[in-house]
Write a protein that holds these residues in place. Structure first.
Motif, PDB file in Angstrom:
ATOM      1  N   TYR A 110      59.013  -9.295  97.932  1.00 55.69           N
ATOM      2  CA  TYR A 110      59.777 -10.317  97.219  1.00 55.69           C
ATOM      3  C   TYR A 110      61.139 -10.560  97.881  1.00 55.69           C
ATOM      4  CZ  TYR A 110      62.564 -12.204  93.312  1.00 55.69           C
ATOM      5  OH  TYR A 110      63.400 -12.957  92.530  1.00 55.69           O
ATOM      6  N   PHE A 114      59.269 -12.697 101.557  1.00 57.82           N
ATOM      7  CA  PHE A 114      59.302 -14.075 101.076  1.00 57.82           C
ATOM      8  C   PHE A 114      60.713 -14.547 100.741  1.00 57.82           C
ATOM      9  CE2 PHE A 114      54.779 -13.164  99.527  1.00 57.82           C
ATOM     10  CZ  PHE A 114      54.209 -13.749 100.652  1.00 57.82           C
ATOM     11  N   VAL A 116      62.697 -14.569  98.092  1.00 58.44           N
ATOM     12  CA  VAL A 116      62.589 -15.488  96.963  1.00 58.44           C
ATOM     13  C   VAL A 116      63.966 -15.820  96.391  1.00 58.44           C
ATOM     14  CG1 VAL A 116      61.558 -15.868  94.700  1.00 58.44           C
ATOM     15  CG2 VAL A 116      60.322 -14.535  96.439  1.00 58.44           C
ATOM     16  N   ASP A 143      51.705 -15.851  94.178  1.00 58.47           N
ATOM     17  CA  ASP A 143      52.717 -16.531  93.375  1.00 58.47           C
ATOM     18  C   ASP A 143      52.866 -15.895  91.991  1.00 58.47           C
ATOM     19  OD1 ASP A 143      50.227 -17.405  92.616  1.00 58.47           O
ATOM     20  OD2 ASP A 143      50.668 -19.538  92.765  1.00 58.47           O
ATOM     21  N   ILE A 246      57.114 -23.526  91.801  1.00 58.65           N
ATOM     22  CA  ILE A 246      57.164 -22.529  92.876  1.00 58.65           C
ATOM     23  C   ILE A 246      56.893 -23.219  94.207  1.00 58.65           C
ATOM     24  CG2 ILE A 246      56.208 -20.382  93.771  1.00 58.65           C
ATOM     25  CD1 ILE A 246      55.271 -19.732  90.925  1.00 58.65           C
ATOM     26  N   GLY A 248      56.791 -22.629  98.414  1.00 55.64           N
ATOM     27  CA  GLY A 248      56.691 -21.623  99.455  1.00 55.64           C
ATOM     28  C   GLY A 248      55.325 -20.974  99.507  1.00 55.64           C
ATOM     29  N   ALA A 249      54.641 -20.921  98.360  1.00 58.13           N
ATOM     30  CA  ALA A 249      53.344 -20.255  98.310  1.00 58.13           C
ATOM     31  C   ALA A 249      52.238 -21.070  98.981  1.00 58.13           C
ATOM     32  CB  ALA A 249      52.961 -19.963  96.859  1.00 58.13           C
ATOM     33  N   THR A 290      56.815 -17.148 104.557  1.00 53.84           N
ATOM     34  CA  THR A 290      57.510 -18.368 104.168  1.00 53.84           C
ATOM     35  C   THR A 290      58.699 -18.047 103.261  1.00 53.84           C
ATOM     36  OG1 THR A 290      55.998 -18.629 102.298  1.00 53.84           O
ATOM     37  CG2 THR A 290      55.410 -19.748 104.346  1.00 53.84           C
ATOM     38  N   LYS A 291      59.607 -19.005 103.133  1.00 54.50           N
ATOM     39  CA  LYS A 291      60.774 -18.863 102.254  1.00 54.50           C
ATOM     40  C   LYS A 291      60.448 -19.524 100.915  1.00 54.50           C
ATOM     41  CE  LYS A 291      65.213 -18.290 101.209  1.00 54.50           C
ATOM     42  NZ  LYS A 291      65.135 -18.728  99.801  1.00 54.50           N
ATOM     43  N   TRP A 292      60.617 -18.754  99.838  1.00 54.13           N
ATOM     44  CA  TRP A 292      60.202 -19.216  98.513  1.00 54.13           C
ATOM     45  C   TRP A 292      61.394 -19.632  97.645  1.00 54.13           C
ATOM     46  CZ3 TRP A 292      55.525 -16.796  95.680  1.00 54.13           C
ATOM     47  CH2 TRP A 292      54.461 -16.631  96.568  1.00 54.13           C
ATOM     48  N   THR A 293      61.128 -20.577  96.759  1.00 55.74           N
ATOM     49  CA  THR A 293      62.057 -20.929  95.686  1.00 55.74           C
ATOM     50  C   THR A 293      61.271 -21.018  94.384  1.00 55.74           C
ATOM     51  OG1 THR A 293      63.471 -22.210  97.180  1.00 55.74           O
ATOM     52  CG2 THR A 293      63.728 -22.604  94.818  1.00 55.74           C
TER      53      THR A 293
END
Length: 343
Positions: A110, A114, A116, A143, A246, A248-249, A290-293
């Protein structure tokens, strides 16, 4: 090995377990140095050196003590596991195991893999039941796991998220047991309603396999949200619905094909073909970094609806469409504002 004690559900028990506590050690205060003595008094040239040695010694003792405490804590955890001196609720949820082991394993992914970023957590209530509705994607359900870590670690009230999962999850060996231990349950109205009435946060991803197994060419295009069963459950429990988007996933396992023949043989809803899987074997199942938001939207209140509202198909359709459009619009906003898939 002893058996765990099953206890009635406690909606107020947080069971922090393995959560990382803020640092409790204070930095030693500064003492008078070469220029810190009263006027006319000679200063001690050994003062700073002595202070530095004292701080070093304290740091070493603190580090040693911290290691000893962690070791003792781990030993105590193992002892409770072996003797059965731990508690689970009537859904099989084991808060201690979740915090000490399961979430501890997910946190490095996390935070570092990623990376997050969480926004809008002020929209998730500090107490009481609420239904978090999120989009679903990524070929494998990373996710849902990252959403669980986000709520537990970032919410100011340290809340747990109880996810509703497909029946396939509870047919898989090992996975089914871990899912129950982590607090998740079958995606059915009865279980969801019971958890919401007990004041729990419940997470649902209405797209189901249609969302997680969609091709890469349809990324970030929400699939149908079913028949609005999650809305009916929220109306019956009279809890707010919190939309969650979400980003990035979608890119962690770009699905460029689906082998329906293999899916039928294995009893799976789809068999993904990605640029790396199955060509690289198990290595191909490693997700891309990947970069998640994760962004939570404003809650939709259901408390002002009459008891019979859950039987009104038009109202359920309107609320379902409102939640879906909110999530889709937020996804587009996040996609426009992000710099890169990986940064």
């Amino acid at each position: 090995m002893g058996d765990a004690k099953v206890i009635p559900f406690d909606p107020h028990g947080n069971g922090h377990g393995g959560r990382r506590a803020p640092g409790s050690g204070a930095v030693p205060g500064q003492r008078g140095g070469a220029s810190g003595g009263p006027a006319g008094e000679p200063t001690d040239p050994e003062g700073p050196r002595a202070e530095s040695a004292e701080q070093t010694e304290q740091a070493e003792q603190t580090g040693s003590g911290g290691f000893d405490q962690a070791l003792a804590r781990a030993a105590d955890f193992v002892r409770r596991r072996l003797t059965g001196e731990y508690e689970v609720d009537d859904f099989g949820y084991d808060p201690e195991l979740t915090d000490e082991v399961l979430l501890a394993l997910l946190r490095p992914i996390y935070e570092r893999y990623f990376r997050v970023e969480v926004r809008g957590l002020e929209h998730v209530p500090d107490s009481g039941g609420a239904l978090i509705v999120a989009n679903h994607s990524g070929t494998l359900p990373w996710d849902g796991l990252m959403l669980q870590v986000a709520v537990r670690d970032q919410h100011p009230a340290d809340r747990h998220l109880r996810l509703l999962a497909a029946d396939l999850v509870f047919r898989l060996p090992v996975i089914s047991e871990l899912a129950r231990k982590a607090g998740h349950t079958l995606a059915c109205g009865e279980d969801a309603l019971e958890l919401l009435k007990r004041g729990e946060l419940v997470g649902v991803m209405p797209e189901g396999f249609k969302g997680i197994g969609k091709p890469f060419s349809e990324r970030y295009k929400l699939q149908r949200f079913g028949r609005g069963g999650f809305v009916a459950t929220a109306l019956r429990a009279r809890v707010p619905i919190v939309p969650c988007s979400i980003v990035g996933a979608e890119e962690i396992h770009p699905m460029i094909g689906n082998s329906r023949t293999l899916a039928r043989l294995l009893g799976l809803p789809y068999f993904p073909l990605t640029p790396t899987f199955p060509w690289l074997g198990a290595l191909g199942a490693v997700p891309l970094p990947t970069k998640w938001t994760i962004q939570f939207g404003e809650p939709i209140d259901t408390g002002d609806q009459p008891p019979e509202a859950a039987e009104d198909p038009m109202l359920m359709f309107q609320l379902t469409d409102q939640v879906r459009e909110t999530i889709q619009h937020t996804l587009y906003e996040l996609l426009v504002s992000r710099r890169s898939v990986f940064f």
